[in-house]
Design an enzyme around this catalytic site. Structure first.
Site, PDB file in Angstrom:
ATOM      1  CE  LYS A   1     -20.347 -15.478   5.441  1.00  0.00           C
ATOM      2  NZ  LYS A   1     -20.010 -14.477   6.457  1.00  0.00           N
TER       3      LYS A   1
ATOM      4  NE  ARG B   1      -4.295  -1.225   2.002  1.00  0.00           N
ATOM      5  CZ  ARG B   1      -5.163  -1.536   2.955  1.00  0.00           C
ATOM      6  NH1 ARG B   1      -4.882  -1.258   4.206  1.00  0.00           N
ATOM      7  NH2 ARG B   1      -6.308  -2.086   2.654  1.00  0.00           N
TER       8      ARG B   1
ATOM      9  N   GLY C   1     -12.918  -3.250   0.768  1.00  0.00           N
ATOM     10  CA  GLY C   1     -14.312  -2.806   0.816  1.00  0.00           C
ATOM     11  C   GLY C   1     -14.611  -1.705  -0.182  1.00  0.00           C
TER      12      GLY C   1
ATOM     13  N   GLY D   1      -8.304  -8.246  -1.045  1.00  0.00           N
ATOM     14  CA  GLY D   1      -7.048  -8.492  -0.345  1.00  0.00           C
ATOM     15  C   GLY D   1      -6.534  -9.913  -0.549  1.00  0.00           C
TER      16      GLY D   1
END
Ligand code: ADP
Ligand code: MG
Length: 389
Positions: free
Chosen positions: A197, A36, A370, A347
């Site tokens: 999920k 990052r 997100g 990620g």
């Protein structure tokens, strides 16, 4: 949407505030995963080349609105200083008299403000705190794509105090690639979805379903789709409350007439995740699917080779464990070798790309978790809206 890019601003001899996402893993006082930070260095170098002062700001972890040595950006300062080969001063705080004094002096040229989240007002998007941050600089640059889905003082509130504001190079690149997926993808445009999920990916599934030319589903989420179709999935991860949704999504894909690929074979293991083997079709009752099998990888690869643009989010198996990483790694390699403009988000998926050693051959590795998902769901991100002029 009019958002300026940093190179459209006049920053010569200005004090420039650069909001970055330096929320990186730190162990024993050292940055252990600098991706990052490295991603934002081009913006910092650009500012450094003509601005009078570079004021870098980031959050780190969850210090809960209190100062603490544990969440100090000191290790980040060390890393940035080394990477830029220029002294970087860590301010004692992110607002206040001492910081204002540091900003006023001609030296040091680069200041890293201390953790924004040492003040609870940051996450509350507090007006006075925003004003105090804004008072430090003449120009505002946001390069923190990973935090753009948060309406915080440093990502949203303070921007309204600036006439001169823009997206940094990293943020702009994210908008360019991710924006293109939503507006005008190269065709055929395919999406590969995986991860644990279905419920994490409903938003993105629904937005992309109307845009893709093929949808490839693997990973844990595939078993909810397979079970909904009546297949035997053994003890694999299934979200019972999403079975109806899975059928609806499959039906929509069919109605559009696009290829909708689910795994046809699996690497399975017993409930202790031991004794891996490969099965075709139904998974026996006491086993769980932990990776796509070789036939599935071949079918997915055929679609990937046809594509001109491909988005991938979610590993296709439990790739952290070597026995269950083969499917994910083979798809990473196929994508890297394909002609498609490749965009990888998430990620864990980016970690899988790194594990496969093909990160140089992927067109764009998105730095937001997100934020990327919310953007691809078609939502407006507060950090992006705040830059609109
Ligand atoms: P990303 O961070 O890239 O968005 P996710 O967080 O959605 O990805 O999913 C990653 C996780 O999904 C990994 O921890 C991986 O082990 C898990 N996973 C993938 N396939 C399976 C599977 N078949 N069974 C259980 N977990 C799985
Ligand atoms: Mg994840």
């Amino acid at each position: 949407m009019a958002i300026r890019k940093i190179d459209e601003l006049n920053i010569k001899d200005k004090r420039v505030f650069v909001r970055v996402d330096f929320n990186v893993p730190i162990e024993q006082g050292r940055v252990t995963e600098p991706h990052r930070i490295d991603s934002a260095l081009p913006t910092i170098r650009l500012v450094l080349s003509s601005a009078k002062k570079v004021i870098i700001a980031s959050h780190l972890g969850r210090p809960g609105g209190k100062k603490s040595a544990e969440w100090s950006l000191a290790p980040v300062r060390d890393y940035v200083e080394q990477a830029l080969a220029t002294p970087v001063t860590l301010a004692p705080d992110c607002i206040g008299a001492e910081v204002e004094a540091l900003v006023r002096e001609p030296h040091p040229k680069i200041i890293l403000l201390e953790n924004l989240r040492f003040h609870k007002e940051e996450e509350k998007n507090d007006l006075d705190f925003s004003r105090a941050l804004a008072s430090l600089a003449d120009v505002y640059v946001n390069d923190a794509f990973g935090a753009a889905h948060r309406a915080h003082a440093s990502t949203a509130g303070m921007a309204s105090f600036f006439h001169e504001k823009a997206a940094g190079l990293l943020l702009f690149k994210e908008l360019e690639y991710l924006g293109r997926i939503l507006s005008s993808p190269e065709r055929p445009f395919i999406t590969i979805l995986g991860g644990a999920k279905v419920s994490d990916k409903i938003g993105i599934l629904q937005t992309l379903l109307s845009k893709v030319d093929a949808l490839l589903i693997g990973g844990g989420m595939a078993y909810t789709f397979l079970k909904a179709r009546g297949a035997g999935v053994g003890k694999s991860l299934v979200e019972e409350e999403r079975l109806t949704l899975a059928l609806e999504i499959a039906a929509q894909a069919e109605a559009r007439g696009i290829p909708f690929l689910l795994p046809v074979d699996h690497v399975v293991a017993d409930t202790a995740k031991k004794n891996p083997s490969t099965v075709e079709g139904d998974i026996p009752p006491d086993f769980l699917g932990l990776d796509i099998g070789p036939k599935t990888a071949d079918q997915f690869s055929t679609e990937i080779r046809k594509a001109r643009m491909a988005l991938w989010n979610g590993p296709l198996g439990m790739f952290e464990v070597n026995e269950f990483s083969r499917g994910t790694i083979s798809i990473a390699k196929t994508l890297a070798e394909s002609r498609a403009i490749s965009i990888v988000a998430g990620g864990d998926t980016v970690a899988a790309i790194t594990k496969a050693g093909v990160e140089e051959k992927i067109t764009h590795l998105s730095t937001g978790g997100g934020a990327t998902l919310e953007f691809l769901e078609g939502r407006k991100l507060p950090g992006i809206q705040a830059l609109e002029t």
